[in-house]
Write a protein that holds these residues in place. Structure first.
Motif, PDB file in Angstrom:
ATOM      1  N   ALA A  81      45.632  30.890  59.443  1.00  0.00           N
ATOM      2  CA  ALA A  81      44.449  30.220  59.980  1.00  0.00           C
ATOM      3  C   ALA A  81      44.835  29.128  60.963  1.00  0.00           C
ATOM      4  O   ALA A  81      44.143  28.907  61.972  1.00  0.00           O
ATOM      5  N   ILE A  82      45.945  28.456  60.710  1.00  0.00           N
ATOM      6  CA  ILE A  82      46.390  27.366  61.578  1.00  0.00           C
ATOM      7  C   ILE A  82      46.743  27.858  62.976  1.00  0.00           C
ATOM      8  O   ILE A  82      46.760  27.083  63.930  1.00  0.00           O
ATOM      9  N   ASN A  83      47.012  29.159  63.116  1.00  0.00           N
ATOM     10  CA  ASN A  83      47.355  29.731  64.422  1.00  0.00           C
ATOM     11  C   ASN A  83      46.128  30.046  65.262  1.00  0.00           C
ATOM     12  O   ASN A  83      46.251  30.483  66.409  1.00  0.00           O
ATOM     13  N   GLY A  84      44.945  29.848  64.702  1.00  0.00           N
ATOM     14  CA  GLY A  84      43.716  30.034  65.448  1.00  0.00           C
ATOM     15  C   GLY A  84      43.312  31.483  65.632  1.00  0.00           C
ATOM     16  O   GLY A  84      43.909  32.391  65.051  1.00  0.00           O
ATOM     17  N   LYS A  85      42.293  31.679  66.453  1.00  0.00           N
ATOM     18  CA  LYS A  85      41.781  33.017  66.725  1.00  0.00           C
ATOM     19  C   LYS A  85      42.531  33.627  67.911  1.00  0.00           C
ATOM     20  O   LYS A  85      42.931  32.919  68.834  1.00  0.00           O
ATOM     21  N   PRO A  86      42.712  34.936  67.900  1.00  0.00           N
ATOM     22  CA  PRO A  86      43.423  35.583  69.008  1.00  0.00           C
ATOM     23  C   PRO A  86      42.590  35.658  70.274  1.00  0.00           C
ATOM     24  O   PRO A  86      41.347  35.640  70.222  1.00  0.00           O
ATOM     25  N   ALA A  87      43.252  35.747  71.411  1.00  0.00           N
ATOM     26  CA  ALA A  87      42.545  35.863  72.684  1.00  0.00           C
ATOM     27  C   ALA A  87      41.893  37.232  72.816  1.00  0.00           C
ATOM     28  O   ALA A  87      40.831  37.364  73.437  1.00  0.00           O
ATOM     29  N   THR A  88      42.531  38.266  72.249  1.00  0.00           N
ATOM     30  CA  THR A  88      41.987  39.624  72.271  1.00  0.00           C
ATOM     31  C   THR A  88      42.095  40.211  70.871  1.00  0.00           C
ATOM     32  O   THR A  88      42.899  39.756  70.047  1.00  0.00           O
ATOM     33  N   TRP A  89      41.320  41.258  70.615  1.00  0.00           N
ATOM     34  CA  TRP A  89      41.347  41.840  69.278  1.00  0.00           C
ATOM     35  C   TRP A  89      42.695  42.481  68.985  1.00  0.00           C
ATOM     36  O   TRP A  89      43.112  42.567  67.822  1.00  0.00           O
ATOM     37  N   GLU A  90      43.418  42.922  70.035  1.00  0.00           N
ATOM     38  CA  GLU A  90      44.736  43.509  69.819  1.00  0.00           C
ATOM     39  C   GLU A  90      45.722  42.501  69.244  1.00  0.00           C
ATOM     40  O   GLU A  90      46.692  42.869  68.576  1.00  0.00           O
ATOM     41  N   ASP A  91      45.498  41.224  69.515  1.00  0.00           N
ATOM     42  CA  ASP A  91      46.396  40.168  69.033  1.00  0.00           C
ATOM     43  C   ASP A  91      45.995  39.640  67.661  1.00  0.00           C
ATOM     44  O   ASP A  91      46.590  38.677  67.167  1.00  0.00           O
ATOM     45  N   GLY A  92      45.005  40.239  67.047  1.00  0.00           N
ATOM     46  CA  GLY A  92      44.576  39.801  65.731  1.00  0.00           C
ATOM     47  C   GLY A  92      45.398  40.444  64.623  1.00  0.00           C
ATOM     48  O   GLY A  92      45.817  41.601  64.713  1.00  0.00           O
TER      49      GLY A  92
END
Length: 206
Positions: A81-92
């Protein structure tokens, strides 16, 4: 001596590499039943008993793994969670893991449940567990956090596979700080706690 762009020595090395690669690929293709044939030979030529052994090591669990979290970060392990949300769904981060991150607890549980539910003729008769069960967040660890991973895995094995003997040893990541261990120190907190968890698998001398 050289002819064209590649010296003779270089061309020989390339040729040798191609020959070795071709030979190794053909060997794999032709002898992909090598292990099966080896066991057949052992069973027909000797009376030595063979057993099924499960060896797991370096699974590096991460209790803070979060599906959907960012897999791209500037730390040795991401997907938190500390790494935040990804810029794209592929990076999730996926539900069951990501090769850039440590292992989700749910994936490890699924693995152990699969082993528990195996047919008796396929289930391992012995387990070798060679440690390194903690995540790679070495800057954010403590003795308590590191021990917790060993405790969780130990309890699962003891509760779900009590009939299977386990030979377990700690890895370098079990200790705090990482890589700092003293096996002849009777007062080592990590070793003493691990020893308590593994009492069913250890002899009194150990």
């Amino acid at each position: 001596e050289s002819r064209g762009a590649v010296p003779i020595s270089g061309r020989l090395l390339i040729l040798m590499s191609l020959l070795i690669d071709s030979w190794s690929q053909s060997l794999v293709c032709l002898d992909n039943d090598f292990i099966d044939r080896l066991y057949d030979e052992i069973n027909t030529t000797t009376k030595r008993e063979t057993i099924r052994v499960l060896h797991f090591s370096d699974i590096h669990l991460d209790f803070q793994y979060e599906a959907g979290a960012n897999t791209k970060c500037d730390q040795p392990t991401c997907c938190r969670a500390i790494n935040g949300k990804p810029a794209t769904w592929e990076d999730g981060a996926g539900a069951w893991g990501n090769y850039k991150c440590d292992l989700p607890k749910e994936t490890a549980q699924l693995m152990f449940m699969y082993i528990k539910n195996m047919h008796p003729d396929e289930r391992p008769e012995m387990i070798l567990w060679t440690g390194d069960s903690t995540p790679h967040d070495i800057w954010n660890q403590s003795i308590h956090k590191n021990i917790l991973y060993t405790v969780e895995i130990s309890k699962f094995l003891q509760e779900n596979l009590p009939e299977v003997p386990v030979i377990a040893v700690p890895g370098n990541h079990e200790f705090y700080p990482v890589n700092v261990m003293e096996f002849d120190d009777d007062n080592d907190v990590v070793l003493n706690k691990i020893g308590d968890e593994w009492h069913d698998w250890l002899t009194p001398e150990a």
